[in-house]
Scaffold this active site. Sequence first.
Site, PDB file in Angstrom:
ATOM      1  N   GLU A 177       2.155  -5.334  -3.072  1.00 35.02           N
ATOM      2  CA  GLU A 177       2.972  -4.213  -3.543  1.00 35.02           C
ATOM      3  C   GLU A 177       4.111  -4.694  -4.443  1.00 35.02           C
ATOM      4  OE1 GLU A 177       4.774  -1.851  -0.426  1.00 35.02           O
ATOM      5  OE2 GLU A 177       5.574  -0.412  -1.841  1.00 35.02           O
ATOM      6  N   LYS A 219      -0.953  -2.141  -4.470  1.00 34.69           N
ATOM      7  CA  LYS A 219      -0.116  -0.948  -4.228  1.00 34.69           C
ATOM      8  C   LYS A 219       1.000  -0.927  -5.262  1.00 34.69           C
ATOM      9  CE  LYS A 219       2.730   1.310  -0.703  1.00 34.69           C
ATOM     10  NZ  LYS A 219       2.808   1.705   0.711  1.00 34.69           N
TER      11      LYS A 219
HETATM   12  P1  13P Z   1       7.152   5.461  -0.440  1.00 32.22           P
HETATM   13  O1  13P Z   1       5.857   6.188  -0.648  1.00 32.22           O
HETATM   14  O2  13P Z   1       8.184   6.293   0.285  1.00 32.22           O
HETATM   15  O3  13P Z   1       7.674   4.832  -1.690  1.00 32.22           O
HETATM   16  O4  13P Z   1       6.873   4.272   0.540  1.00 32.22           O
HETATM   17  C1  13P Z   1       5.765   3.485   0.327  1.00 32.22           C
HETATM   18  C2  13P Z   1       6.008   2.140   0.866  1.00 32.22           C
HETATM   19  O5  13P Z   1       5.288   1.686   1.690  1.00 32.22           O
HETATM   20  C3  13P Z   1       7.140   1.373   0.344  1.00 32.22           C
HETATM   21  O6  13P Z   1       7.020   0.044   0.739  1.00 32.22           O
END
Ligand code: 13P
Length: 331
Positions: A177, A219
């Site tokens: 991510e 992600k």
């Molecule tokens: P949000 O969808 O609230 O951005 O959170 C996703 C997430 O896992 C952030 O690390």
Amino acid sequence: MDKNILVETANKMMMRPKGILAMDESSPTIAKRLASIKVDNNEDNRRRYRELIVTAPNLSDYISGAILFEETFDQKMNDGTLFRDYLASIGILPGIKVDKGAKDLSCHPNEKITEGLDGLRDRLAAYYENGAKFCKWRAVITIANDIPSDACIESNMNALARYASLCQENNLVPIVEPEVLINGTHSIDECDKVTRKSLSSLFSHLKMFNVYLPGTVLKPSMVISGQENDSRASYEEVASKTIACLRDFVPDDTAGIAFLSGGQTDLEAESHLNIMNQSSDLPWRVTFSYARAIQAAALAAWQGKDENLESSQSILIERAQRCSNSSVGKL
Ligand code: 13P
């Protein structure tokens, strides 16, 4: 590393028409969420809230996997069942956030580096042993005057690659991510530039560390105008610039893409995803891994009160269903 196990897990995570539920708010973040509804941040209330989420009727129709915070991964529900076992019993893969949070990057004001690599190999082996199927690690990139620096991008992407290779060594699918934050006044084109630089660096580090892409889920954040920008780009522009950026940097054999919502409104998060999924020739599955865009309305409706549990759950399910529909372009 058993590639068959990784591919099998990744395929389940990416199953149509589902997405991944992020319910892994770290200690500081869940404290903020509970404070927003004036509920005490204690272990019991965190359990009650997360139990509300996982017991929402038919959640598994829309959700393939749930990312848990380490406290929840080892926590028991009211009846003594472990959250992770309950999720597995209803057909939702349990996953776990394994980073230790974004900390200040030395000599780089306003930039962050995500920590958590020390001792990670042993922690991952234990998580797998206890039923985790996938993991998450979040890197944070901030756009502002003169940042992000190369040091911030390169060090975070290197850490993501090291984390991902350790996950795969333990047969856990890594969710990588790299979040380019929405905060700021920047234009969509500035976001595009920074996202491109970040993804380019990420995939070269993943390659360098022999990360197996068919067993890896990306992600990303979307290519979007800063939240405080006065002329924010349309849904269509966000969707088309995001897909163009991903096409340029994400190899076709990557297992799939599951976006974060990152502070977008519910309507923005579902509309952007829906438009992206209306193009027919995407090389990868493109779905959601939202926290706020699934949970926020349900949290507000709950208010910490048992009598609001059912209405809060039906709001949560409606959000999950709309995100599921948008993940197949049928909103
Ligand atoms: P949000 O969808 O609230 O951005 O959170 C996703 C997430 O896992 C952030 O690390």
